[in-house]
Design an enzyme around this catalytic site. Structure first.
Site, PDB file in Angstrom:
ATOM      1  N   THR A 370       0.794  -1.226   0.000  1.00  0.00           N
ATOM      2  CA  THR A 370       0.000   0.000   0.000  1.00  0.00           C
ATOM      3  C   THR A 370       0.831   1.283   0.000  1.00  0.00           C
ATOM      4  OG1 THR A 370      -0.238  -0.448   2.383  1.00  0.00           O
ATOM      5  CG2 THR A 370      -2.110  -0.951   0.978  1.00  0.00           C
ATOM      6  N   GLU A 371       2.126   1.165   0.115  1.00  0.00           N
ATOM      7  CA  GLU A 371       3.071   2.278  -0.066  1.00  0.00           C
ATOM      8  C   GLU A 371       4.403   1.698  -0.481  1.00  0.00           C
ATOM      9  OE1 GLU A 371       4.177   4.970   2.995  1.00  0.00           O
ATOM     10  OE2 GLU A 371       2.137   5.675   3.393  1.00  0.00           O
ATOM     11  N   THR A 372       4.963   2.203  -1.561  1.00  0.00           N
ATOM     12  CA  THR A 372       6.359   1.946  -1.901  1.00  0.00           C
ATOM     13  C   THR A 372       6.775   2.932  -2.972  1.00  0.00           C
ATOM     14  OG1 THR A 372       7.995   0.231  -2.414  1.00  0.00           O
ATOM     15  CG2 THR A 372       6.001   0.258  -3.768  1.00  0.00           C
TER      16      THR A 372
END
Length: 444
Positions: A370-372
């Site tokens: 969900t974040e990178t």
């Protein structure tokens, strides 16, 4: 190579980059928003180049009497002005003026910001730095300070524009998989204020075609309603977030009203963001909020996935956060591993996801990153070096790793987050994770 003359007062405005203190990548909100000028490198917006261009320039520092003090070579980033905003032209060919960002009219932070006192303190956690902090110049006054921020300008010494200049590589192509990957989005101006509906629309107009899902983090700034209108217009799904787990019912009510009870546009609702990792909540508190949110959302008519989002470190230690979520939602940032270079970003993520999967009670459960992403400016973290080319390499590596399941990948972030504060703990890079170094039109 051109020569640039910069008054000392302007240098103070140009010498700050930013970050957020944490072990893994945290997304902080209203209480931590502050006006921070674009900084680190000298940034100039205008029409000199059609694409974001970074070139070395000879810089002459002068005092208020225009007396030369110091000459050196600095990196100048030329940002093209978007068509939707007023263009600040660079008069050709001899002189140009760029107006620095104005001081904010009100402070959005609960505390005053004090810039680093010297280059050594700002870079003590890194072996090398792409940001310069020069301690011999006056620091920026705090947004709450009674001292006025000067309004400086930049003057160019006459010279011809080079016939050939290096340019940054474009962002890597979108995955050819069955769906587009997502991207995170924040509705805050660089000054710390909320973006208007038209400003959110302008942002979506630039990025909507490249991403399937837009991930939001909270419900403040009327962001659900403004993002809903833009997503409906441009054909995106929304990944909504309950940022304050002590206000679950209020957040769900705001979501329902913001999307006009049209839950078909909502891909997922998250509960918290990295709270266990950052000590903001216990595992039990996060799971309690998850259960409360799921019940409230079902009662409001939403039947889609509800998940806890935390870092891979937290998920490996507490796989129950994944087990009790409708799918496993995890933030994985290769940049914060000093042994991982840009070309290894994709393999770092897939290896990490495999480790998480081995901890789950159901090894076949869906896992979504969900974040990178990768910063394009800041200080080096061992082998993890920020830069425009490095960001492109890292994003290519990440996208290639998810070429067959792009819908399970959300990149960080759509635009540079100029509202964030600088911290050496995050390598002075926290503002500069925008895809391809992109600034929001409202920050240009």
């Amino acid at each position: 190579m051109k020569s640039i003359t910069i008054p000392l007062t302007l240098l103070a405005l140009l010498s700050v980059s930013a970050g957020q203190p944490r072990h893994q990548h945290a997304h902080h909100h209203k209480a931590n928003r502050d006006f921070i000028p674009k900084g680190g490198k000298i940034t100039i917006t205008g029409t000199a180049y059609s694409t974001t261009t970074e070139i070395p320039e000879v810089v002459v520092y002068v005092d208020q009497n225009n007396k030369p003090i110091h000459t050196t070579t600095e990196t100048v980033v030329y940002i093209p002005a978007p068509a939707s905003t007023e263009t600040r032209k660079l008069p050709a060919p001899s002189t140009s003026t760029v107006i620095a960002p104005p001081a904010p009219t009100k402070a959005m932070s609960s505390g005053a910001y004090t810039p680093p006192a010297s280059s050594t303190s700002a870079s003590s956690t890194s072996a090398s730095s792409t940001s310069k902090h020069i301690s011999t110049f006056e620091p920026i006054p705090s947004p709450r300070s009674s001292r006025a921020t000067p309004t400086p300008s930049v003057s160019f010494v006459p010279s011809s524009v080079p016939s050939s200049v290096p340019s940054f590589p474009p962002p890597p192509p979108i995955s050819s998989g069955s769906a587009l990957h997502g991207v995170t989005y924040s509705p805050y101006k660089g000054s710390g204020g909320c973006k208007s509906a038209s400003e959110v629309d302008a942002d979506f107009a630039l990025i909507a075609k490249d991403y399937g899902v837009m991930r939001l983090y909270g419900v403040d700034c009327n962001q659900i309603a403004t993002a809903y209108a833009a997503a409906k217009k441009y054909g995106n799904k929304l990944f909504l977030g309950i940022y304050d787990i002590n206000s679950v019912e209020q957040s769900v009510s705001a979501m329902a009203a913001g999307v006009k009870h049209d839950w078909s546009i909502v891909d997922t609702v998250s509960v918290g963001n990295e709270l266990v990792n950052n000590g903001g909540a216990t595992v039990d508190q996060s799971l309690g909020a998850l259960s409360q949110a799921r019940s409230a959302l079902r009662a409001a008519g939403y039947q889609g996935p509800v998940v806890v989002v935390d870092t891979f470190v937290a998920m490996l230690s507490h796989p129950e956060l994944c087990d009790q979520s409708d799918y496993c939602a995890v933030n994985v940032h290769p940049f914060f591993d000093p042994n991982t270079g840009p070309h290894q970003a994709g393999s770092f993520i897939t290896s990490t996801v495999s480790k998480i999967r081995s901890k789950l009670s159901d090894s076949s459960k869906r896992i979504v990153v969900t974040e990178t992403g990768w910063p394009w400016q800041g200080e080096a973290n061992g082998a993890a070096v920020p830069g425009m080319g490095q960001q492109s390499t890292a994003l290519s590596s990440i996208k290639n790793a998810y070429s067959d399941n792009a819908r399970d990948l959300i990149l960080f972030t759509a635009f540079n987050d100029m509202w964030k504060r600088p911290e050496s703990g995050t390598f002075m890079a926290e503002q500069f994770w925008g895809m391809g170094g992109r600034y929001s039109p409202s920050d240009v």
